[in-house]
Design a protein around this motif. Structure first.
Motif, mmCIF file in Angstrom:
data_model
loop_
_atom_site.group_PDB
_atom_site.id
_atom_site.type_symbol
_atom_site.label_atom_id
_atom_site.label_comp_id
_atom_site.label_asym_id
_atom_site.label_seq_id
_atom_site.Cartn_x
_atom_site.Cartn_y
_atom_site.Cartn_z
ATOM 1 N N ILE A 66 28.368 5.529 10.902
ATOM 2 C CA ILE A 66 28.363 6.757 11.706
ATOM 3 C C ILE A 66 29.715 7.462 11.555
ATOM 4 C CG2 ILE A 66 28.096 7.709 14.028
ATOM 5 C CD1 ILE A 66 26.465 5.287 14.777
ATOM 6 N N GLN B 298 31.098 9.293 16.771
ATOM 7 C CA GLN B 298 31.366 8.114 17.600
ATOM 8 C C GLN B 298 32.217 8.477 18.810
ATOM 9 O OE1 GLN B 298 32.021 4.269 15.715
ATOM 10 N NE2 GLN B 298 31.668 5.158 13.705
ATOM 11 N N TYR C 59 33.863 8.947 7.492
ATOM 12 C CA TYR C 59 33.361 7.640 7.923
ATOM 13 C C TYR C 59 34.559 6.714 8.094
ATOM 14 C CZ TYR C 59 28.615 9.040 6.913
ATOM 15 O OH TYR C 59 27.416 9.656 6.942
ATOM 16 N N ARG D 87 20.719 3.323 17.711
ATOM 17 C CA ARG D 87 21.662 4.128 16.949
ATOM 18 C C ARG D 87 22.701 3.266 16.225
ATOM 19 N NH1 ARG D 87 23.247 8.334 14.353
ATOM 20 N NH2 ARG D 87 25.192 9.374 14.893
ATOM 21 N N HIS D 88 23.193 2.252 16.884
ATOM 22 C CA HIS D 88 24.300 1.495 16.306
ATOM 23 C C HIS D 88 23.854 0.236 15.584
ATOM 24 C CE1 HIS D 88 27.865 3.647 17.878
ATOM 25 N NE2 HIS D 88 27.016 4.065 18.790
#
Lengths: 684, 300, 313
Positions: free
Chosen positions: A113, A118, A157, C228-229
């Motif tokens: 992500i 994040q 990233y 999501r993670h």
């Protein structure tokens, strides 16, 4: 958000007792730990590995492993009972009222992500922002943690960022909602010295902007001394001393705290004059049943009373308490180690190892990475050559080339008149015997399936050419004695030994063939400080007695300064500063050396040196900058010449030289004051 | 030297009780066994496997009928009475044939696995330790083998070489070699980076000794697990080959063959296929449970 | 990314070349002379030699390999001497039938297996986890023909819900299930075992990863953390397993198609092997390898898209 601003952020831990369930047994890790963190205060928790400090940190986040049991005690957080909070409440607190940053930022961020997303998550879930607002807030937050190119970093990233940047992102995430409590669990461990210094600067900076209470957990006393107002010392799951940081470190009142302070080499300590003071024995095993003081079996002033009943926390001074019956005697405890008395074998004037134009490059899918980019160095018989540099500087590749674990790309290595530019297996046996290595991680360096005896026997056979069981046993006893291993340690496998004992076996192995030179690659960095002292003493003793030379690699400058006669500083595969230890450590020296030295945290609270900030990130070894490799980050950069021309060696007397465009006289003058902070003109 | 002696370090007994190597080995073996016994899947699997192994050895003593004896009057009898599992199209006792059928598969599969294990360990050690072009070549060959299902290769080769027990063992064993080799290789790749291997190089050990004396003892766990997993797969494959008519031929009581023969009579005599199928199912599941139990313990 | 793709593509080609060596080499092991096999024992030696010459089987090995391989690439797969038909349309037709059956099985079982694997991991150590794990473990071990005959006996012979032998289905969806479900189930059993297991292991790893701890300590809702993670990272190893299972699937097809008399490439492979029909056998095996390689290549692409670390490389 806050009703009573005076009260929020105050954390009270009272009588916290935690155990881990292993099979049917309960193993105690924390016993009756109580302390308070005031609003806006930074509280440091120090101790060696296994003392329970991470358990305290995780208890504060209510994130203990599933086999952990809180047996008793309470944690009050801003007036709320933390241990009674349900999942829902906890979720609304975490990342909002309380946040955490820990070791190893590379694994703490989700690799799939983007960094911006994040950080934005925090705003979306705790502030109810939509994606666009959250991204904007994230961008603002990222610039708060001193990341210059915020917009670009947000789209990256995690693996595209450097370790320092990753940790900054972690801080941005943690402070996004201006939490009341920030838990920092070894936030700089594993980072390079200059990066560590940057992160610590950042924390200090952020403390001015955010009125957050901080729990700072670290094994590094210097860092805690620098960052925290108050400090607690943990030993075997008990808080054994507590007080203001300056007082505890200046006037410790528990024998363990005192020992801990004494066993760490400080900058300025030398093997010729000072002997390190290790703590005898080892930490009691998890869940050990100790009716008296937990430190009694290692304590120099322990008496019957200490073994029979547990001491409470005695008040020593205002706000300073120590868990010791005899805390008044602690300041008078003499150092356990006698001063170094053995006469050193003088450094001979004979060159033992000659390294000329050593180059080592690797190829990774087409791109060439220069690990060692042309190093010339001479090491004399009986000399300890300290090698320092950050990760990626090529110091380990250098060591591996010398012992022949990797092959040399070009250059010549000559050792005792033998050409050793080949792999170990192709060198003459004599060269192997005389040139050995001690590795960083003793868990890895000893074959777990063989007994200590068979490991040493094989070394005696191959390196010393000793055959026949009886002779081998005889020599083995001798070898074991020289590293202070006992006979009973020989018949076990490495797994049954503690880290310090394992490292002794590894040292014994490398000394089996009476070597002339031993390469020590971070030989103590996997060990606790108390053990480190004993191993350093041992290495110094062996070196003096046998007149052996060391190449001593370490990231810890104080350790290197302590053992080394001469020092080389590496940056991006090149030696930039080399010479007698005391001269390298004093001005004039290379600006990179200057920066490294200024990054050392110290627990002499009064002394504060100006910290030198390096701009930009460490360039990749596959794309070494032109001219002076350090010019992209150098705070004393002159201008165009640094970018275009490789700097010459500047001779600073007969025993010191460095590679820079600034001549010694000028540099001495410059280094009397801290360099100006450099504008972020460098594109990363 | 005397001045150094006893100067600063007193070595206290380390945390773990110090035992000598032999006692320690005994203790470790005991612990391993205890951990295995604690695992329910392992125990269930081991009991099933033990049953079939004993049956494969002693079936001659326990079968009620001769598994090869035809009974022209007793063909296709339903289960019950003298024939618990019924009879087949030639009047042979299915119960006896099921008990006798374990022997063939329990010879072929372990033999093939052993062959693949020896070859695979050697290949894995050499490729993992030396890397370089040998490794590249072997890796490509493994890839090619993976591109073809085991059954398809076996069909291809057995159709050419002829179908007997020895060829089946050879084919499965040879195909297993690169597959097991790959597992061993990845274990070796981890171990060779450990510093004890570097230390061995520094004292001048030769490659072969480092592989066999230093690395091999440290990877026996994953090799053992791989062996049991492969054993289950060998049984699977050997039975499938029999079923496809590429293995043993009539009148052997081999399970795969029984099922193949019974297919034509499924409409009238379900017992001809169901019992050998159930027997085979229990055996392979049993071996797999053992493999899983072993894996969990080794990985701990 | 383009570099990554090129590298993968190169490896795929090398793999296929080695496969062609294996196939060609294995077919050379066949006993007897090709001409003799075709013409039978009563033909004269001269006739046999002539046929060998026209077929080119008297030329040296490398030449024959080269001719064979280049013909195959050009699309000239020859005529089956046994069935006396063009090999290419025969093999491609059978391949199509097999793809229908294989795709049917994959579509039904892959999402389900992944879901169950993730569920098992989320309930680590609890009853649901044990049930899924043990079921998967047992399913992996069951040979397709064992499951197949049991299914036929129960659902085709005893209950009569399905035919005992399956045909290529028409356009009616009910017909799809009627014809394909029974033969698909034995393969689905094995697939379920492998995929669920891998999805579980991947999820367990991701759940224990530091970044998951970060997400939880950020106070994110559990469901969000998981999907999501965790799941995205857990899918990376799973993709590789799914693609390797395509190779397995074809092996399963040989058995299942034989058992259910389904006219697919697996059945054709076995028939041509038994009938010493070299031309057809070689084409079948090569097609199987190509399908496997294509599936793997697609999986590599998917992996690259999901994993940013590969994308930049």
């Amino acid at each position: 958000m806050s009703v009573a601003p005076v009260q929020t952020g105050a954390v009270e831990i009272d009588g916290l007792t935690v155990s881990y369930r292993r099979r049917s047994a309960l193993l105690r890790v924390l016993t009756d730990v109580s302390f308070t963190i005031k609003p806006g205060e930074a509280y440091g928790l120090v101790g060696e590995s296994g003392c329970g400090k991470t358990t305290v940190a995780m208890s504060l986040m209510r994130y203990l492993p599933s086999n952990a049991v809180v047996e008793s005690g309470s944690i009050t957080f801003g007036g709320d009972d933390l241990l009674a909070a349900n999942d829902r409440t906890l979720r609304s607190w975490r990342g909002n009222r309380m946040a955490m940053v820990y070791q190893d930022p590379g694994t703490a961020l989700n690799p799939t992500i983007r960094v911006g997303a994040q950080i934005a998550e925090v705003y979306r879930f705790h502030r109810g922002m939509d994606k666009r607002e959250a991204t904007e807030a994230a961008a603002h937050m990222v610039s708060t943690v001193q990341i210059s190119d915020a917009a670009r970093v947000l789209r990256r990233y995690p693996h595209e960022l450097s370790g320092g940047q990753q940790q900054r992102v972690m801080f941005a995430m943690a402070l996004a909602t201006d939490p009341d409590l920030l838990v920092l669990d070894e936030p700089t461990t594993g980072l390079d010295a200059t990066v560590e210094a940057e992160v610590l600067d950042l924390v200090e900076n952020l403390r001015d902007q955010f009125n957050t209470s901080i729990l700072f957990v670290s094994h590094n006393l210097g860092i805690v001394a620098r960052m925290c107002e108050r400090v607690g010392v943990l030993y075997a799951g008990r808080l054994i001393e507590q007080g203001s940081a300056s007082e505890v470190f200046r006037d410790p009142r528990h024998p363990y705290t005192l020992a801990l302070l004494r066993c760490v080499p400080r900058l300025g300590m030398r093997k010729d004059t000072d002997r390190l003071d290790p703590i005898p024995g080892s930490l009691p095993p998890l869940g050990a049943d100790m009716p008296g003081c937990v430190f009694a079996d290692r304590c120099p002033i322990a008496r019957d009373r200490c073994v029979q009943s547990p001491p409470e926390l005695f008040p020593v001074a205002d706000g300073h308490t120590a868990r010791c019956f005899f805390h008044e005697e602690v300041p008078d405890i003499p150092p356990m180690a006698t001063a170094a008395q053995e006469d050193a074998a003088p450094v001979a004037d004979e060159v033992l190892l000659q390294v000329s134009e050593l180059v080592k490059t690797y190829k990774f899918s087409g791109t060439e990475v220069v690990a060692v980019g042309g190093v010339d160095v001479e090491i004399k018989r009986g000399e300890v050559f300290g090698l320092v540099g950050e990760s990626g500087s090529g110091k380990t590749s250098f060591a591996k080339c010398i012992v022949g674990l990797i092959d040399v790309t070009s250059g010549r290595l000559s050792f005792e008149g033998m050409d050793v530019s080949k792999l170990a297996g192709k060198r003459p046996g004599e060269a192997r015997r005389r040139l050995q290595m001690v590795f960083q991680n003793p868990d890895n360096a000893l074959n777990p399936t063989h007994s200590v005896r068979s490991i040493l026997r094989r070394s005696l056979q191959l390196l010393a050419g000793v055959h026949g069981r009886d002779t081998q046993d005889e020599q083995m006893a001798e070898l074991a004695r020289s590293v202070r291993l006992e006979q009973r340690h020989l018949d076990v496998r490495p797994a049954a030994l503690s880290g310090g004992l394992k490292q002794r076996v590894a040292i014994a192995r490398s000394f089996a063939g009476n070597p002339a030179m031993v390469l020590c690659d971070e030989p103590t960095s996997a060990l606790d400080v108390s053990v480190q002292a004993a191993i350093l003493n041992l290495l110094v003793d062996l070196q003096r007695r046998q007149g052996v030379s060391y190449v001593f690699i370490s990231h810890d400058l104080a350790v290197v300064r302590y053992v080394a006669d001469s020092i080389g500083v590496m940056y991006l595969g090149k030696l930039v500063d080399v010479g007698a230890a005391e001269q390298v450590f004093a001005s004039p020296h290379h600006p990179y050396t200057e920066a490294l030295l200024s990054a050392i945290p110290t627990f002499d609270v009064e002394e504060s040196r100006p910290r030198i900030k390096l701009s930009g990130v460490l360039p990749s070894a596959s794309d070494v900058p032109t001219g002076c490799p350090f010019h992209t980050r150098c705070p004393r950069v002159l201008g165009e010449i640094c970018r275009t021309e490789a700097p010459p060696w500047q001779e600073d007397g007969a025993r010191h030289r460095y590679r820079c465009h600034i001549p010694p006289a000028e540099l001495t003058e410059l280094q009397k004051t801290a360099p100006p902070e450099r504008a972020e003109d460098v594109v990363a | 030297m005397a001045s150094v002696e006893g100067s600063d370090v007193q070595i206290q007994p380390p945390a773990a009780p110090v035992l000598d190597v032999r006692a320690e080995r005994r203790r470790r073996r005991r612990e391993l066994l205890r951990a295995l016994v604690r695992s329910k899947t392992f125990v269930v699997g081991a009991v099933i496997l033990a049953f079939w192994v004993l049956d494969a050895i002693f079936w001659r003593a326990i079968v009620p009928h001769d598994p090869l004896a035809v009974g022209p009057v007793d063909t296709l009898k339903a289960p019950g009475g003298a024939h618990w599992f019924g009879t087949d199209n030639l009047g042979r006792d299915v119960f006896s044939r099921v008990l006798a059928g374990a022997a063939t598969v329990l010879v072929i599969a372990p033999a093939a696995t052993a062959l693949g294990l020896v070859g695979g360990t050697a290949v894995g050690l050499v490729t993992g330790f030396y890397r370089g072009w040998v490794d590249d070549v072997v890796s490509r060959i493994v890839d090619a083998f993976l591109a073809l299902p085991l059954i398809v290769i076996a069909v291809l080769v057995l159709a050419s070489l002829g179908r007997d027990t020895r060829n089946i063992v050879l084919v499965i064993g040879i195909i297993f070699t690169p597959l097991i080799g790959r597992t061993v290789r990845s274990a070796v790749l981890v171990e060779r980076e450990r510093e004890y291997v570097a230390a061995a190089r520094l004292r001048g050990e030769r490659g072969i000794r480092i592989m066999v004396w230093e690395i091999l003892p440290n990877i026996t766990g994953p090799i053992m697990v791989e062996a049991t997993v492969r054993l289950a797969y060998a049984i699977f494959t050997a039975a499938t080959l029999s079923f496809l008519g590429l293995g043993l031929q009539d009148p052997s009581p081999d399970w795969g063959l029984q099922i193949a023969n019974g297919r034509a009579y499924m409409q009238v005599a379900w017992w001809m296929v169901i019992f050998p199928a159930a027997a085979l199912a229990t055996l392979v599941v049993g071996v797999n449970l053992v493999a899983d139990g072993l894996k969990r313990v080794v990985e701990e | 990314m383009s570099r990554y793709i090129l590298k993968r593509l190169g490896l795929t080609v090398i793999t296929l070349v080695i496969v062609s060596f294996v196939v060609f080499g294995a077919s050379q092991l066949l006993p007897g002379d090709v001409g003799r096999t075709i013409l039978g024992p009563y033909a004269s030696q001269q006739q046999v030699d002539e046929l060998d010459h026209t077929l080119g089987t008297d030329k040296p090995l490398p030449v024959r390999y080269w001719n064979w391989a280049s013909d195959f690439v050009r699309g000239d797969w020859g005529v089956s001497p046994v069935q006396n038909v063009e090999v290419r349309p025969l093999v491609l037709h059978r391949l199509r039938n097999s793809l229908i059956l294989g795709a049917f099985a994959m579509v039904l079982i892959v999402p389900f297996s992944i879901f169950m694997g993730v569920m098992a991991a989320l309930n680590y150590g609890k009853t649901l986890d044990r049930v899924i794990s043990i079921t998967g473990l047992s399913f992996i071990a069951l040979p397709e023909f064992v499951v197949g005959v049991i299914l036929i006996v129960i659902f085709a012979v005893q209950l009569g819900w399905f035919p005992t032998s399956s045909q290529v289905p028409g356009s009616d969806p009910v017909d799809w299930f009627r014809q394909l479900l029974l033969p698909a189930i034995p393969m689905m059993f094995v697939l379920f075992g492998y995929i669920a297991r891998m999805a579980r292991a991947g999820t367990v790893d991701a759940l224990q990863a530091n970044y998951t701890r970060t997400a939880i300590l950020k106070g994110l809702p559990r469901r969000y953390v998981v999907w999501r993670h965790v799941v995205r990272n857990a899918m990376l190893p799973t993709i590789t397993v799914v693609s390797v299972q395509v190779g397995y699937l074809v092996g399963g097809l040989v058995v299942v198609e034989t058992l259910f008399a389904y006219p697919g490439i697996g059945q054709l492979t076995l028939e041509s092997a038994n009938g010493h029909d070299l031309q057809t056998l070689e084409a079948c095996v090569l097609m199987i390898a190509i399908i496997y390689c294509v599936a793997n290549f697609i999986a590599d692409l998917a992996y690259g898209i999901l994993n940013p670390r590969v994308r930049v490389a």
